[in-house]
Design an enzyme around this catalytic site. Structure first.
Site, PDB file in Angstrom:
ATOM      1  N   ASP A   7      -0.947   5.160   1.775  1.00 12.83           N
ATOM      2  CA  ASP A   7      -2.038   4.597   2.587  1.00 12.83           C
ATOM      3  C   ASP A   7      -1.607   4.625   4.052  1.00 12.83           C
ATOM      4  OD1 ASP A   7      -4.459   3.252   3.267  1.00 12.83           O
ATOM      5  OD2 ASP A   7      -3.365   1.367   3.395  1.00 12.83           O
ATOM      6  N   SER A   8      -2.574   4.444   4.924  1.00 16.54           N
ATOM      7  CA  SER A   8      -2.257   4.373   6.350  1.00 16.54           C
ATOM      8  C   SER A   8      -1.427   3.135   6.672  1.00 16.54           C
ATOM      9  CB  SER A   8      -3.550   4.348   7.156  1.00 16.54           C
ATOM     10  OG  SER A   8      -4.364   3.284   6.714  1.00 16.54           O
ATOM     11  N   CYS A  70      -6.057   5.507   0.395  1.00 17.85           N
ATOM     12  CA  CYS A  70      -6.655   5.267   1.708  1.00 17.85           C
ATOM     13  C   CYS A  70      -8.013   5.958   1.681  1.00 17.85           C
ATOM     14  CB  CYS A  70      -5.773   5.861   2.798  1.00 17.85           C
ATOM     15  SG  CYS A  70      -6.505   5.806   4.453  1.00 17.85           S
ATOM     16  N   GLU A 150      -5.346  -7.423   8.779  1.00 22.04           N
ATOM     17  CA  GLU A 150      -3.964  -7.229   9.228  1.00 22.04           C
ATOM     18  C   GLU A 150      -3.414  -8.528   9.832  1.00 22.04           C
ATOM     19  OE1 GLU A 150      -1.729  -4.364   9.954  1.00 22.04           O
ATOM     20  OE2 GLU A 150      -2.804  -3.435   8.295  1.00 22.04           O
ATOM     21  N   CYS A 184     -12.918   0.509   1.765  1.00 23.80           N
ATOM     22  CA  CYS A 184     -11.753   0.532   2.655  1.00 23.80           C
ATOM     23  C   CYS A 184     -10.693  -0.353   2.023  1.00 23.80           C
ATOM     24  CB  CYS A 184     -12.146  -0.010   4.033  1.00 23.80           C
ATOM     25  SG  CYS A 184     -10.730  -0.211   5.149  1.00 23.80           S
ATOM     26  N   HIS A 186      -8.538  -2.287   3.157  1.00 27.93           N
ATOM     27  CA  HIS A 186      -8.304  -3.606   3.722  1.00 27.93           C
ATOM     28  C   HIS A 186      -9.346  -4.643   3.303  1.00 27.93           C
ATOM     29  CE1 HIS A 186      -5.302  -1.714   6.180  1.00 27.93           C
ATOM     30  NE2 HIS A 186      -5.067  -2.826   6.838  1.00 27.93           N
TER      31      HIS A 186
END
Ligand code: DGL
Length: 267
Positions: A7-8, A70, A150, A184, A186
């Site tokens: 993943d990023s 991702c 994040e 996504c 996140h």
């Protein structure tokens, strides 16, 4: 050989969690390209290059399967990665996400929340329509959700205000969608706040569980039937302390920073 997950950043740990639950005796190696996060706001050309370098680093370790956990990288780089590593199975999260949404929608009207890059690529529309040709798909880019997740802001007033702003056009669209797909990595950690704003009429789904089932299918093993504990190696391209701290929210277990290996991806 291990299952590689890429993943990023730390978001893909939500997918890793589902994979480890389904395949507890398998070894996993996870790479978060935290030095170059976010991918979601970058051009497709940059994401293809970054994803290729990250996948190279994982494949060099010897894998039984590579999971692109991702959405943005899955949206723009999956065909290139599949071609590059064939016959190694390479799986993205878009098709499993589309399958999860199609499994629960009744009206066929599906709203997708994703990054700018994923929305621009139109990849969820294609993946959903491949499964259900009459589906109506509306997609909204929600870049601030990545920053909030994040930051560990997974609920509360600020998150709900941002969610209201992003969701309003989807919720007021007529006819209204009945499924909200979190497209996504996140976004699953914000699911509670998103559900609060979305209301009871929308079923929220993500791709983690269906991705795990797809990997079980590829490896020819029954979901969750295995016993024992496989190993987990964590790799990051920037600040392992931050990876461990932020990543714990996504993995839903503590991460020892000393156990995270810092690697450098050329270019
Ligand atoms: N991993 C990305 C995705 O699922 C979200 C974070 C980013 O923009 O890099 O699209």
């Amino acid at each position: 050989m291990a299952i590689g997950v890429f993943d990023s950043g730390v978001g893909g740990l939500t997918v890793l969690r589902a994979l480890r639950a389904a395949l507890p005796d398998r070894d996993f190696v996870y790479l978060g390209d935290t030095a170059r996060l976010p991918y979601g706001t970058k051009s497709a050309a940059s994401v293809v290059r970054y994803a290729g370098q990250a996948a190279d680093a994982l494949v060099a370790r010897g894998l039984s399967c590579l999971v692109i956990a991702c959405n943005t990288a899955s949206a723009v780089a999956l065909p290139a990665l599949r071609a590059r590593y064939a016959p190694l199975p390479v799986l993205g999260v878009l098709e499993p996400g589309a399958a999860a949404a199609c499994a629960v929608t009744r009206s066929g009207r599906i709203a997708v929340l994703a990054t700018e890059g994923t929305v621009r690529a139109g990849a969820y529309e294609r993946a959903i329509r491949a499964l259900r040709a009459d589906a109506t798909v509306t997609a909204a880019a929600c870049p601030l959700f990545v920053a909030l997740a994040e930051e560990g802001w997974t609920g509360g007033q600020v998150v709900e205000l941002v969610a209201q702003r992003y969701l309003e056009p989807l919720l007021t669209a007529r006819p209204a969608p009945d499924v909200l797909l979190l497209g996504c990595t996140h976004f699953p950690v914000l699911a509670g706040a998103i559900a609060q704003v979305a209301g009871a009429g929308l079923t929220i789904v993500d791709s983690a569980a269906t991705t795990a089932r797809a990997v079980c299918g590829i490896l020819g093993v029954a979901d969750g039937r295995a016993h024992g504990r496989g190993t987990l190696r964590l790799l990051a391209t920037d600040d392992v302390g931050r990876f461990a701290r932020v990543g714990a929210t996504f993995l839903r277990e503590p991460i020892d920073p000393a156990a995270v290996e810092l690697i450098d991806l050329a270019g």
